[in-house]
Design a protein around this motif. Structure first.
Motif, PDB file in Angstrom:
ATOM      1  N   SER A  44       0.742  -1.122   0.068  1.00 61.16           N
ATOM      2  CA  SER A  44       0.062   0.000  -0.003  1.00 61.16           C
ATOM      3  C   SER A  44       0.904   1.296   0.037  1.00 61.16           C
ATOM      4  O   SER A  44       2.117   1.337   0.283  1.00 61.16           O
ATOM      5  CB  SER A  44      -0.833   0.007   1.266  1.00 61.16           C
ATOM      6  N   GLY A  84       2.715   4.458   1.056  1.00 57.32           N
ATOM      7  CA  GLY A  84       3.215   5.131   2.414  1.00 57.32           C
ATOM      8  C   GLY A  84       4.145   4.032   2.977  1.00 57.32           C
ATOM      9  O   GLY A  84       4.854   4.387   3.743  1.00 57.32           O
ATOM     10  N   ILE A  85       4.214   2.792   2.480  1.00 55.77           N
ATOM     11  CA  ILE A  85       5.199   1.886   3.236  1.00 55.77           C
ATOM     12  C   ILE A  85       6.511   2.289   2.744  1.00 55.77           C
ATOM     13  O   ILE A  85       6.831   2.593   1.797  1.00 55.77           O
ATOM     14  CB  ILE A  85       4.742   0.608   2.635  1.00 55.77           C
ATOM     15  N   ASP A  86       7.464   2.230   4.117  1.00 59.74           N
ATOM     16  CA  ASP A  86       8.810   2.810   3.533  1.00 59.74           C
ATOM     17  C   ASP A  86       9.613   1.484   3.594  1.00 59.74           C
ATOM     18  O   ASP A  86      10.106   0.863   4.566  1.00 59.74           O
ATOM     19  CB  ASP A  86       9.386   3.494   4.811  1.00 59.74           C
ATOM     20  N   TYR A  87       9.933   1.100   2.192  1.00 60.29           N
ATOM     21  CA  TYR A  87      10.852  -0.095   2.103  1.00 60.29           C
ATOM     22  C   TYR A  87      12.037   0.011   2.404  1.00 60.29           C
ATOM     23  O   TYR A  87      12.783  -0.980   3.068  1.00 60.29           O
ATOM     24  CB  TYR A  87      10.383  -0.738   0.704  1.00 60.29           C
ATOM     25  N   SER A 141       1.875  -2.956   7.320  1.00 50.39           N
ATOM     26  CA  SER A 141       1.435  -2.145   6.390  1.00 50.39           C
ATOM     27  C   SER A 141       1.352  -0.643   6.686  1.00 50.39           C
ATOM     28  O   SER A 141       2.124  -0.185   7.248  1.00 50.39           O
ATOM     29  CB  SER A 141      -0.085  -2.602   6.471  1.00 50.39           C
ATOM     30  N   ASN A 142       0.190  -0.115   6.022  1.00 51.00           N
ATOM     31  CA  ASN A 142       0.347   1.600   6.306  1.00 51.00           C
ATOM     32  C   ASN A 142      -0.522   1.996   7.243  1.00 51.00           C
ATOM     33  O   ASN A 142      -0.974   3.264   6.958  1.00 51.00           O
ATOM     34  CB  ASN A 142       0.165   2.198   4.777  1.00 51.00           C
ATOM     35  N   GLU A 164      -6.795   6.607  13.845  1.00 51.72           N
ATOM     36  CA  GLU A 164      -5.449   5.907  14.151  1.00 51.72           C
ATOM     37  C   GLU A 164      -5.347   5.931  15.757  1.00 51.72           C
ATOM     38  O   GLU A 164      -4.566   5.149  16.256  1.00 51.72           O
ATOM     39  CB  GLU A 164      -4.218   6.718  13.740  1.00 51.72           C
ATOM     40  N   ASP A 203       3.008  -1.273  11.783  1.00 55.65           N
ATOM     41  CA  ASP A 203       3.500   0.079  10.854  1.00 55.65           C
ATOM     42  C   ASP A 203       4.443   0.050  10.262  1.00 55.65           C
ATOM     43  O   ASP A 203       5.560  -0.067  10.835  1.00 55.65           O
ATOM     44  CB  ASP A 203       3.311   1.204  11.980  1.00 55.65           C
ATOM     45  N   ARG A 259       5.629   2.443   7.925  1.00 54.80           N
ATOM     46  CA  ARG A 259       5.631   3.744   7.156  1.00 54.80           C
ATOM     47  C   ARG A 259       6.871   4.416   7.735  1.00 54.80           C
ATOM     48  O   ARG A 259       7.183   5.524   6.941  1.00 54.80           O
ATOM     49  CB  ARG A 259       4.359   4.687   7.576  1.00 54.80           C
TER      50      ARG A 259
END
Ligand code: ADP
Length: 267
Positions: free
Chosen positions: A9, A11-14, A191-192, A203, A248, A250
């Motif tokens: 998704s 916004g995910i910070d790989y 996930s995000n 949230e 999370d 992100r």
């Protein structure tokens, strides 16, 4: 052994996920990464003039209708861009990662569902030509070889049908089946979102803990694709995985934070 699933998704910070994984791997932790790619697949499918078609089953689950062309786009993105992007990040961080799909070595195997029952405009219909299924069997032989050789496996759908046909499977449930097969100590579903929210998208309504025996009853809080994560968590804990954490991805150190108890812990 820890199985980490990172979604696809926005916004995910790989970079953050890979940096955290690399640190832990180098410290000697046994890890496997499973990843998604839904957001990027949607973008590429639009760009190629074959936009995604999401369908809803009579029981309320949303999934991607996967005709042959969609399957090919799905493979380009999941097995190509996403998988190699993650492997490259890990290689740069000094981790000898190997990227494979569930087809390779039949790591993920299941039944091919050619038709799907959907609800559209209040009517139930049957769509044929679907390349989907559910992982029923995990063949760990190739994974054991990789881990024994010091390689970090980076896995992605599709899976293989029993006939050897590529099938689109849910990544969260595939990761759950993998965690069960490997008798993993923990399964992280990153996930995000901060975790499972009682009142999505608020949230601050994060659910901190779910007793393993009650996880099915939390399905009511999950909408759309979050349902598959809750289902995956239920399958994992029923299969003997002691902890499943919705976390999370992100920012920060997503793997360490989740293992430290941030997010929603099912145990
Ligand atoms: P990924 O591809 O990153 O694994 P999904 O898109 O499959 O993630 O599922 C995560 C999404 O589920 C979130 O981005 C959010 O939009 C949605 N969602 C629905 N209900 C909830 C909920 N109760 N708590 C958290 N997220 C939810």
């Amino acid at each position: 052994m820890i199985v980490v699933k990172v979604g696809g998704s926005a916004g995910i910070d790989y970079d953050a996920v890979c940096a955290d994984l690399a640190r832990r791997w180098k410290a000697g932790e046994k890890l496997i990464l499973v990843h998604g790619g839904s957001g990027e697949t949607n973008r590429v499918a639009e760009a190629l003039g074959h936009p995604p078609r999401f369908v809803t089953s009579p029981s309320g689950y949303t999934s991607r209708f996967t005709d042959r062309q969609t399957l090919e786009i799905f493979e380009m993105v999941y097995c190509g861009k996403m998988n190699k992007g993650i492997v490259e990040r890990l290689q740069r961080l000094g981790v000898n990662a190997v990227g494979l799909s569930g087809l390779d070595g039949r790591i993920f195997e299941g039944r091919h569902k050619d038709s799907v029952r959907i609800v559209e405009d209040g009517k139930t219909k049957i769509l044929r030509g679907d390349h989907t299924g559910t992982v029923e069997k995990v063949n760990t032989g190739l994974i054991d070889l990789l881990l024994a050789g010091g390689y970090l496996p980076v896995l992605t759908p599709p899976a293989s049908s029993y006939e050897g046909v590529a099938i689109n499977v849910d990544g969260d449930r595939a990761a759950a089946a993998l965690a069960v097969a490997l008798k993993a100590d923990a399964l992280l579903l990153l996930s995000n979102v901060p975790g499972l929210l009682r009142a999505y998208p608020d949230e601050s309504s994060l659910i901190r803990e779910i007793p393993a025996a009650d996880v099915q009853s939390y399905l009511e809080f999950a909408q759309d694709r979050m349902k598959k994560k809750v289902l995956g968590a239920a399958e994992a804990v029923q299969g003997g995985v002691r902890r499943v954490i919705f976390g999370d991805a992100r920012a920060g150190e997503p793997v360490s934070a989740a293992l430290g108890g941030a997010g929603t812990v099912v145990s």
